[in-house]
Motif scaffolding. Structure first.
Motif, PDB file in Angstrom:
ATOM      1  N   VAL A 201       0.750  -1.200  -0.071  1.00 21.23           N
ATOM      2  CA  VAL A 201       0.022   0.025  -0.182  1.00 21.23           C
ATOM      3  C   VAL A 201       0.908   1.328   0.201  1.00 21.23           C
ATOM      4  O   VAL A 201       1.806   1.488   0.836  1.00 21.23           O
ATOM      5  N   LEU A 202       0.821   1.991  -0.758  1.00 16.34           N
ATOM      6  CA  LEU A 202       1.348   3.298  -1.120  1.00 16.34           C
ATOM      7  C   LEU A 202       0.294   4.468  -0.032  1.00 16.34           C
ATOM      8  O   LEU A 202      -0.566   4.507  -0.316  1.00 16.34           O
ATOM      9  N   ASP A 203       1.295   5.137   0.472  1.00 15.88           N
ATOM     10  CA  ASP A 203       0.695   6.274   1.352  1.00 15.88           C
ATOM     11  C   ASP A 203       1.375   7.584   0.859  1.00 15.88           C
ATOM     12  O   ASP A 203       2.333   8.107   1.688  1.00 15.88           O
ATOM     13  N   PRO A 204       1.076   8.333  -0.302  1.00 15.26           N
ATOM     14  CA  PRO A 204       1.701   9.505  -0.606  1.00 15.26           C
ATOM     15  C   PRO A 204       1.435  10.369   0.331  1.00 15.26           C
ATOM     16  O   PRO A 204       2.487  11.527   0.218  1.00 15.26           O
ATOM     17  N   ALA A 205       0.307  10.589   0.895  1.00 11.61           N
ATOM     18  CA  ALA A 205       0.258  11.851   1.918  1.00 11.61           C
ATOM     19  C   ALA A 205       1.271  11.970   3.039  1.00 11.61           C
ATOM     20  O   ALA A 205       1.974  12.952   3.399  1.00 11.61           O
ATOM     21  N   ARG A 206       1.574  10.792   3.425  1.00  4.40           N
ATOM     22  CA  ARG A 206       2.841  10.409   4.506  1.00  4.40           C
ATOM     23  C   ARG A 206       4.165  10.243   3.736  1.00  4.40           C
ATOM     24  O   ARG A 206       5.083   9.808   4.535  1.00  4.40           O
ATOM     25  N   ARG A 207       4.172   9.926   2.485  1.00  5.28           N
ATOM     26  CA  ARG A 207       5.280   9.569   1.862  1.00  5.28           C
ATOM     27  C   ARG A 207       5.904   8.302   2.321  1.00  5.28           C
ATOM     28  O   ARG A 207       7.108   7.899   2.671  1.00  5.28           O
ATOM     29  N   GLY A 208       4.953   7.468   2.471  1.00  4.46           N
ATOM     30  CA  GLY A 208       5.088   6.162   3.354  1.00  4.46           C
ATOM     31  C   GLY A 208       4.700   4.848   2.305  1.00  4.46           C
ATOM     32  O   GLY A 208       3.885   4.816   1.554  1.00  4.46           O
ATOM     33  N   VAL A 209       5.277   3.686   2.426  1.00  6.32           N
ATOM     34  CA  VAL A 209       5.091   2.453   2.040  1.00  6.32           C
ATOM     35  C   VAL A 209       4.807   1.504   3.071  1.00  6.32           C
ATOM     36  O   VAL A 209       5.510   1.530   3.924  1.00  6.32           O
ATOM     37  N   ARG A 210       3.711   0.769   3.000  1.00  7.11           N
ATOM     38  CA  ARG A 210       3.198  -0.309   3.805  1.00  7.11           C
ATOM     39  C   ARG A 210       3.051  -1.499   3.419  1.00  7.11           C
ATOM     40  O   ARG A 210       2.676  -1.786   2.007  1.00  7.11           O
ATOM     41  N   CYS A 211       3.770  -2.565   3.776  1.00  6.28           N
ATOM     42  CA  CYS A 211       3.983  -3.894   3.295  1.00  6.28           C
ATOM     43  C   CYS A 211       3.619  -4.915   4.205  1.00  6.28           C
ATOM     44  O   CYS A 211       4.108  -4.463   5.489  1.00  6.28           O
ATOM     45  N   ALA A 212       2.856  -5.941   3.912  1.00 10.73           N
ATOM     46  CA  ALA A 212       2.667  -6.992   4.950  1.00 10.73           C
ATOM     47  C   ALA A 212       2.645  -8.352   4.028  1.00 10.73           C
ATOM     48  O   ALA A 212       2.226  -8.388   3.071  1.00 10.73           O
ATOM     49  N   VAL A 213       3.301  -9.310   4.595  1.00 15.31           N
ATOM     50  CA  VAL A 213       3.348 -10.726   4.077  1.00 15.31           C
ATOM     51  C   VAL A 213       2.763 -11.570   4.810  1.00 15.31           C
ATOM     52  O   VAL A 213       2.745 -12.019   6.002  1.00 15.31           O
ATOM     53  N   GLY A 214       1.886 -12.310   4.093  1.00 11.36           N
ATOM     54  CA  GLY A 214       0.869 -13.323   4.891  1.00 11.36           C
ATOM     55  C   GLY A 214       1.328 -14.733   4.371  1.00 11.36           C
ATOM     56  O   GLY A 214       2.155 -15.050   3.494  1.00 11.36           O
ATOM     57  N   ALA A 215       0.743 -15.692   5.231  1.00 16.49           N
ATOM     58  CA  ALA A 215       0.661 -17.276   4.996  1.00 16.49           C
ATOM     59  C   ALA A 215       2.270 -18.039   5.431  1.00 16.49           C
ATOM     60  O   ALA A 215       2.110 -19.211   5.481  1.00 16.49           O
ATOM     61  N   ILE A 216       3.232 -17.304   5.798  1.00 19.23           N
ATOM     62  CA  ILE A 216       4.300 -17.675   6.084  1.00 19.23           C
ATOM     63  C   ILE A 216       4.658 -17.841   7.607  1.00 19.23           C
ATOM     64  O   ILE A 216       5.759 -18.270   8.192  1.00 19.23           O
ATOM     65  N   ALA A 217       3.842 -17.182   8.332  1.00 16.03           N
ATOM     66  CA  ALA A 217       3.857 -17.261   9.638  1.00 16.03           C
ATOM     67  C   ALA A 217       2.212 -17.011  10.441  1.00 16.03           C
ATOM     68  O   ALA A 217       1.370 -17.128   9.603  1.00 16.03           O
ATOM     69  N   PRO A 218       2.250 -17.461  11.631  1.00 13.38           N
ATOM     70  CA  PRO A 218       0.822 -17.279  12.451  1.00 13.38           C
ATOM     71  C   PRO A 218       0.090 -16.193  11.989  1.00 13.38           C
ATOM     72  O   PRO A 218      -1.085 -16.153  12.074  1.00 13.38           O
ATOM     73  N   MET A 219       0.815 -14.940  11.611  1.00 15.35           N
ATOM     74  CA  MET A 219       0.257 -13.922  11.657  1.00 15.35           C
ATOM     75  C   MET A 219       0.844 -12.989  10.426  1.00 15.35           C
ATOM     76  O   MET A 219       2.000 -13.253  10.157  1.00 15.35           O
ATOM     77  N   PRO A 220       0.175 -12.014   9.560  1.00 15.25           N
ATOM     78  CA  PRO A 220       0.727 -11.149   8.744  1.00 15.25           C
ATOM     79  C   PRO A 220       2.043 -10.499   9.504  1.00 15.25           C
ATOM     80  O   PRO A 220       2.270  -9.793  10.507  1.00 15.25           O
ATOM     81  N   LEU A 221       3.207 -10.369   8.469  1.00  8.95           N
ATOM     82  CA  LEU A 221       4.528  -9.855   9.140  1.00  8.95           C
ATOM     83  C   LEU A 221       4.614  -8.340   8.387  1.00  8.95           C
ATOM     84  O   LEU A 221       4.398  -8.362   7.207  1.00  8.95           O
ATOM     85  N   ARG A 222       4.987  -7.525   9.324  1.00 10.36           N
ATOM     86  CA  ARG A 222       5.371  -6.064   8.597  1.00 10.36           C
ATOM     87  C   ARG A 222       6.861  -5.897   8.492  1.00 10.36           C
ATOM     88  O   ARG A 222       7.266  -5.613   9.658  1.00 10.36           O
ATOM     89  N   PRO A 223       7.660  -6.006   7.573  1.00 12.24           N
ATOM     90  CA  PRO A 223       8.893  -5.465   7.733  1.00 12.24           C
ATOM     91  C   PRO A 223       9.268  -4.042   7.658  1.00 12.24           C
ATOM     92  O   PRO A 223       9.388  -3.365   6.597  1.00 12.24           O
ATOM     93  N   LEU A 224       9.360  -3.593   8.831  1.00 10.29           N
ATOM     94  CA  LEU A 224       9.107  -1.853   8.795  1.00 10.29           C
ATOM     95  C   LEU A 224      10.661  -1.050   8.478  1.00 10.29           C
ATOM     96  O   LEU A 224      10.145  -0.010   7.755  1.00 10.29           O
ATOM     97  N   GLU A 225      11.377  -1.836   8.766  1.00 14.04           N
ATOM     98  CA  GLU A 225      12.748  -1.180   8.248  1.00 14.04           C
ATOM     99  C   GLU A 225      12.740  -1.297   6.723  1.00 14.04           C
ATOM    100  O   GLU A 225      13.158  -0.207   6.082  1.00 14.04           O
ATOM    101  N   ALA A 226      12.249  -2.450   6.028  1.00 16.63           N
ATOM    102  CA  ALA A 226      12.227  -2.549   4.648  1.00 16.63           C
ATOM    103  C   ALA A 226      11.254  -1.432   4.151  1.00 16.63           C
ATOM    104  O   ALA A 226      11.620  -0.835   3.025  1.00 16.63           O
ATOM    105  N   GLU A 227      10.226  -1.312   4.730  1.00 18.65           N
ATOM    106  CA  GLU A 227       9.377  -0.191   4.456  1.00 18.65           C
ATOM    107  C   GLU A 227       9.896   1.204   4.302  1.00 18.65           C
ATOM    108  O   GLU A 227       9.668   1.826   3.276  1.00 18.65           O
ATOM    109  N   ARG A 228      10.593   1.655   5.276  1.00 17.87           N
ATOM    110  CA  ARG A 228      11.170   2.812   5.458  1.00 17.87           C
ATOM    111  C   ARG A 228      12.162   2.913   4.388  1.00 17.87           C
ATOM    112  O   ARG A 228      12.520   3.932   3.627  1.00 17.87           O
ATOM    113  N   TRP A 229      13.090   2.031   4.357  1.00 16.17           N
ATOM    114  CA  TRP A 229      14.035   2.128   3.190  1.00 16.17           C
ATOM    115  C   TRP A 229      13.546   2.236   1.687  1.00 16.17           C
ATOM    116  O   TRP A 229      14.181   2.840   0.888  1.00 16.17           O
ATOM    117  N   ILE A 230      12.628   1.637   1.556  1.00 13.89           N
ATOM    118  CA  ILE A 230      11.924   1.477   0.125  1.00 13.89           C
ATOM    119  C   ILE A 230      11.334   2.808  -0.197  1.00 13.89           C
ATOM    120  O   ILE A 230      11.400   3.633  -1.127  1.00 13.89           O
TER     121      ILE A 230
END
Length: 298
Positions: A201-230
């Motif tokens: 999900v792109l958030d141009p208003a905050r100039r941010g990128v949000r990413c979540a990865v599902g199915a590989i763990a008991p809950m969705p994972l948010r790679p926060l450092e990767a989001e900020r770098w991207i």
């Protein structure tokens, strides 16, 4: 209730409102709420569950639609995957519509609901990484007409749980009016359970990128450092595109953050290699993240 279960539920209640459903669960704490029943009835048929009673949510019209509220979409928990997959909903929340269309064969999409996907919290739930990336909130209905809100990520992570007689009434999703993409990989052709899924999900208003990865763990994972770098690589005032090398590196960053290398057995030793199946899964996540980010930016 089912042709396979030797013992049926003792009682079935069909409330007409959310508060009536909460009252029914309060009066019979052992009863189980049921909407589409795609997971519940499978458990009953396998003999894994014998509910003392059922509280059917199918007649509660207030949770089967959506409305706008203060820059958000308030989605009823009774929305089916089939309804969310339609074009009018896709124009509202594209990634959630894409996950609904990928939820399985038509009989599952026609019966399964958004609230059931959240309450069951199966790792392969297609809507879960999208809701995590959108940072959605849940509106919980409780006894006496009480309402409270919690982030969907708190429920999925077990930080906050539903109290007795509480129900998921609505899902509050911010309307970003920005690109968002959902992709998933399955173990076979056609609709099926995800082996990995990615929501971007792109958030141009905050100039941010949000990413979540599902199915590989008991809950969705948010790679926060990767989001900020991207997000730091994107020219938010320009065309927002990334070079192929940057897209590939972004996918690898997301995958490595969610499926890290194992720690070495002792200090100074080389870390052991990932098993082939895990390495394949990490490559799958990297490919999905790279493609999803590329489509969102394009």
């Amino acid at each position: 209730m089912t042709t396979h279960a030797p013992q049926a539920a003792q009682s079935v209640t069909l409330p007409a409102s959310l508060d009536e459903a909460v009252a029914a669960l309060t009066a019979m704490p052992a009863a189980v709420p049921v909407a589409g029943g795609t997971d519940l009835m499978a458990a009953v048929n396998k003999g894994q569950l014998r509910p003392a009673g059922l509280v059917g949510l199918g007649r509660i019209s207030e949770i089967r639609g959506w409305r706008y509220l203060d820059g958000h979409a308030l989605l009823g928990a009774g929305l089916t995957h089939a309804r969310m997959g339609r074009p009018d909903f896709a124009a509202l929340i594209p990634a959630l519509a894409a996950s609904a269309r990928a939820a399985g064969p038509p009989q599952i999409r026609n019966a399964g609901t958004l609230g059931g996907n959240i309450a069951t919290a199966a790792p392969t739930g297609d809507a879960l990484p999208v809701l995590a990336a959108l940072e959605a909130d849940l509106v919980i209905a409780g006894p006496g007409g009480a309402r409270r809100e919690i982030p969907v990520s708190h429920l999925l992570a077990g930080r906050e749980m539903l109290a007795p007689a509480e129900l998921i009434g609505f899902v509050r999703v911010p309307l970003l009016h920005a690109p968002q993409v959902f992709l998933k990989a399955t173990g076979r052709t056609g609709p099926g359970r995800a082996t990995a899924s990615v929501a971007v999900v792109l958030d141009p208003a905050r100039r941010g990128v949000r990413c979540a990865v599902g199915a590989i763990a008991p809950m969705p994972l948010r790679p926060l450092e990767a989001e900020r770098w991207i997000a730091s690589l994107i020219d938010w005032d320009g065309e927002r595109g990334l070079a192929a090398e940057a897209l590939a590196a972004s996918g690898e960053y997301v995958a490595a953050a969610c499926i890290p290398d194992p720690a070495p057995a002792a200090q100074g030793e080389e870390p052991p290699a990932l098993p082939p199946a895990v390495l394949h899964l990490r490559r799958t996540v990297a490919a999905l993240a790279r493609r999803a980010l590329g489509r969102a930016l394009s």
